[in-house]
Design a protein around this motif. Structure first.
Motif, short mmCIF file in Angstrom:
data_model
loop_
_atom_site.label_atom_id
_atom_site.label_comp_id
_atom_site.label_asym_id
_atom_site.label_seq_id
_atom_site.Cartn_x
_atom_site.Cartn_y
_atom_site.Cartn_z
N VAL A 181 0.91 -1.15 0.00
CA VAL A 181 0.00 0.00 0.00
C VAL A 181 0.94 1.19 0.00
O VAL A 181 1.55 1.51 1.01
N GLY A 232 6.90 5.86 10.42
CA GLY A 232 5.85 5.12 9.73
C GLY A 232 4.87 4.57 10.74
O GLY A 232 4.99 4.79 11.96
N CYS A 233 3.90 3.83 10.23
CA CYS A 233 2.83 3.33 11.10
C CYS A 233 3.38 2.39 12.17
O CYS A 233 2.89 2.36 13.29
N GLN A 234 4.40 1.62 11.81
CA GLN A 234 4.93 0.71 12.83
C GLN A 234 5.47 1.49 14.03
O GLN A 234 5.20 1.15 15.18
N HIS A 271 2.74 2.72 16.02
CA HIS A 271 2.25 1.68 16.94
C HIS A 271 3.10 1.66 18.21
O HIS A 271 2.60 1.60 19.32
N HIS A 281 -2.16 -6.43 11.24
CA HIS A 281 -0.93 -6.26 10.46
C HIS A 281 0.26 -6.72 11.29
O HIS A 281 0.30 -6.53 12.50
N THR A 322 3.07 -5.56 11.71
CA THR A 322 3.81 -4.52 12.43
C THR A 322 3.27 -4.32 13.85
O THR A 322 3.97 -3.78 14.69
N GLN A 340 -8.44 -2.71 13.69
CA GLN A 340 -7.86 -2.34 12.40
C GLN A 340 -8.87 -1.59 11.53
O GLN A 340 -9.99 -2.04 11.36
N GLY A 379 -8.85 -0.82 7.85
CA GLY A 379 -8.18 -1.03 6.57
C GLY A 379 -7.26 -2.25 6.62
O GLY A 379 -6.07 -2.12 6.91
N VAL A 428 -4.92 -5.02 5.12
CA VAL A 428 -3.96 -4.72 4.07
C VAL A 428 -4.26 -5.43 2.74
O VAL A 428 -3.86 -4.97 1.68
N ASP A 444 -5.17 0.58 14.33
CA ASP A 444 -4.23 0.57 13.22
C ASP A 444 -4.99 1.06 12.00
O ASP A 444 -5.75 0.32 11.38
N ALA A 472 -3.45 2.54 9.27
CA ALA A 472 -2.32 2.90 8.40
C ALA A 472 -2.76 3.68 7.16
O ALA A 472 -2.31 4.79 6.92
N PHE A 473 -3.67 3.09 6.39
CA PHE A 473 -4.22 3.84 5.24
C PHE A 473 -5.72 4.06 5.41
O PHE A 473 -6.25 5.09 5.03
N ASP A 525 -0.33 6.35 8.53
CA ASP A 525 0.75 6.86 7.69
C ASP A 525 0.33 8.12 6.95
O ASP A 525 -0.83 8.26 6.55
N HIS A 541 2.71 8.66 4.48
CA HIS A 541 3.36 8.26 3.23
C HIS A 541 2.54 7.28 2.40
O HIS A 541 2.92 6.97 1.29
N LYS A 542 1.43 6.82 2.93
CA LYS A 542 0.55 6.00 2.10
C LYS A 542 -0.49 6.91 1.44
O LYS A 542 -0.18 7.59 0.48
#
Ligand SMILES: *Cc1c(COP(=O)(O)O)cnc(C)c1O
Length: 454
Positions: A78, A137-139, A142, A181, A183, A230, A232, A234, A259, A261-262, A288, A290-291
């Motif tokens: 993603v 980043g998302c990790q 977290h 995920h 992560t 969660q 989204g 993955v 989570d 992330a996106f 994120d 960056h996603k």
């Protein structure tokens, strides 16, 4: 050492040409590792060289081998592209070279970070009083949020993890879906919480936690509990049922970490918001930039509804660092000390897109994912495995051999790139539409690549 201004101009020309020609390159290069080792490897040079020569040698060897992540037909993992204002702001961030760890080290970076943090909360309708950290980043988001959660749930049973660590602490229980995920596991491990602390909740065919299974899990024991939900998944883009999770968690005094992330960006679209309503009632959120916001790598964001728990998880001051009253010291909120001033690029993305632009970006990617799924479903032998409600398309062909062979063919063809995944124990293909640069033509060319390969 040559003229810095000339070097930067020449480099900018090079970068601009690269971005201009992205659409004409093979999306994934016919990679030749040996040529890169040959041209760039060898012993450490003994002597200095002209920086222009260094930059030229590096980019000449690298450019032909680049993955066209920022182009319109890269659908791997993603992965967003980079909206122009954000890319340009990221260049400036390097030229400015601020150390964004404290207010004193760069007051203006701290102030822009503060503004970007407020904007992100406003856009995503997260609590105004929540604390925000800009991380890689998302990790790492977290790690940041779950460190706060760990301290808080242990604090409620009288254990001070900052003082006493985890040895001898009451056990913590993590309740999360089977399709969380990876992560999340990694972040927990970094925090000293191992796999045996995970209580996994069964998921449905789209990867969403099954509410009854969650109730059963939560009801089992009364120990310090963190629920990781969660927004989204993955592969499928599906959302855990947040409303039910929040109600169940409240009954057990559990911390709910999301989570997103996106998927959290669904919050900006009235069409999608229903999937993520009541998300603001959680305790922390990791996602994120960056996603889906299309900020260049790397850029993740942690938001925590309990600033005191967040800060006490990160805190640690040297004598030479008195706090600046009323001002933002980023390292009170991040695992890192010295840091890149990531908020400039986040600020530029949000400002240049505006509320309507972020919404358009998200909704356009979802519409393109549906177009892609419809086109692919018409190919004989294709099964689309998810209900395409977001930006992810998950598919396979009739046999596992077909799936692998056809995917490889498409990957090597250069028109588009997407990754392999595994779904319900069998190979599958995952297409993620996450870039501002993707057009209907890009999607149609990608579908055609599958038609040709099949
Ligand atoms: C990508 C992703 C992550 C990890 O994000 P990074 O930015 O790679 O650290 C976590 N959760 C989900 C659902 C993701 O898609």
């Amino acid at each position: 050492m040559g003229n810095v201004e000339d070097l930067l101009r020449a480099t900018a020309d090079r970068a601009a040409r690269y971005v201009r020609d992205l659409g004409d390159r093979p999306v994934y290069p016919a990679f030749d590792p040996d040529s890169v080792y040959r041209r760039l490897g060898g012993p450490v040079p003994d002597h200095s060289e002209d920086p222009a020569v260094t930059v030229e040698a590096l980019s000449d060897a690298v450019e032909p081998n680049l993955v066209s992540v920022a182009g319109g037909r890269y659908f791997g993992f993603v992965t967003g592209g980079a909206v122009p204002a954000s890319l340009a702001a990221d260049w400036l961030t390097s030229a400015w070279d601020q150390n964004a760890f404290s207010f004193v080290s760069s007051p203006v970076a701290a102030i822009v970070e503060d503004i970007a943090a407020e904007w992100i909360k406003e856009l995503l309708r997260l609590p105004a009083e929540a604390s925000v950290a800009f991380v890689t980043g998302c990790q790492m988001a977290h790690v940041t949020c779950l460190a706060a959660a760990r301290g808080e749930v242990l604090g409620r049973v009288g254990w001070d993890v900052n003082e006493s660590g985890l040895a001898g602490a009451p056990p913590i229980r993590i309740v999360t879906g089977e399709k969380r995920h990876v992560t999340v596991d990694r972040a927990l491990r970094l925090l000293g919480i191992g796999a045996r602390s995970l209580d996994l909740v069964a998921v449905d065919a789209q990867g969403r936690m099954v509410p009854d299974a969650l109730h059963d899990r939560l009801g089992e024991r009364s120990v310090p509990t963190i629920v990781v939900a969660q927004a989204g998944e993955v592969n499928t883009g599906s959302f855990d049922p947040l409303g039910g999770i929040l109600d169940a968690a409240a009954e057990h005094d559990a911390w709910v970490h999301v989570d997103g992330a996106f998927g959290i960006w669904a919050r900006v679209s009235p069409e999608l918001a229903e999937k993520v309503d009541c998300l603001e009632e959680a305790d922390s959120w990791a996602f994120d930039a960056h996603k889906w916001l299309n900020v260049p790598y790397d850029s993740g964001i942690a938001v925590c509804a309990h600033p005191r728990a967040h800060r006490s998880a990160m805190l640690g001051r040297a004598d030479y660092l008195p706090p600046t009253p009323g001002e933002r010291d980023a390292f009170d909120w991040t695992p890192e000390a010295s840091r890149r001033a990531r908020a400039f690029a986040v600020y530029a993305a949000v400002r240049s897109l505006g509320r309507s632009g972020v919404r358009d970006l998200v909704e356009r990617c979802c519409a393109l994912a549906r177009r892609c799924a419809d086109g692919l479903a018409a190919i004989p032998g294709v099964e689309v495995l998810n209900s395409v409600e977001l930006n992810q398309v998950l598919l396979r062909f009739r046999t596992d051999e077909d799936t692998q062979r056809i995917l490889e063919h498409v990957q090597q063809g250069g028109v588009a790139w997407m990754g392999a995944t595994s779904w319900e124990g069998r190979p599958a293909i995952r297409i993620s539409v996450s870039s501002w640069a993707t057009s209907e033509t890009d999607v149609d060319r990608t579908v055609q690549a599958f038609v040709d390969a099949a």
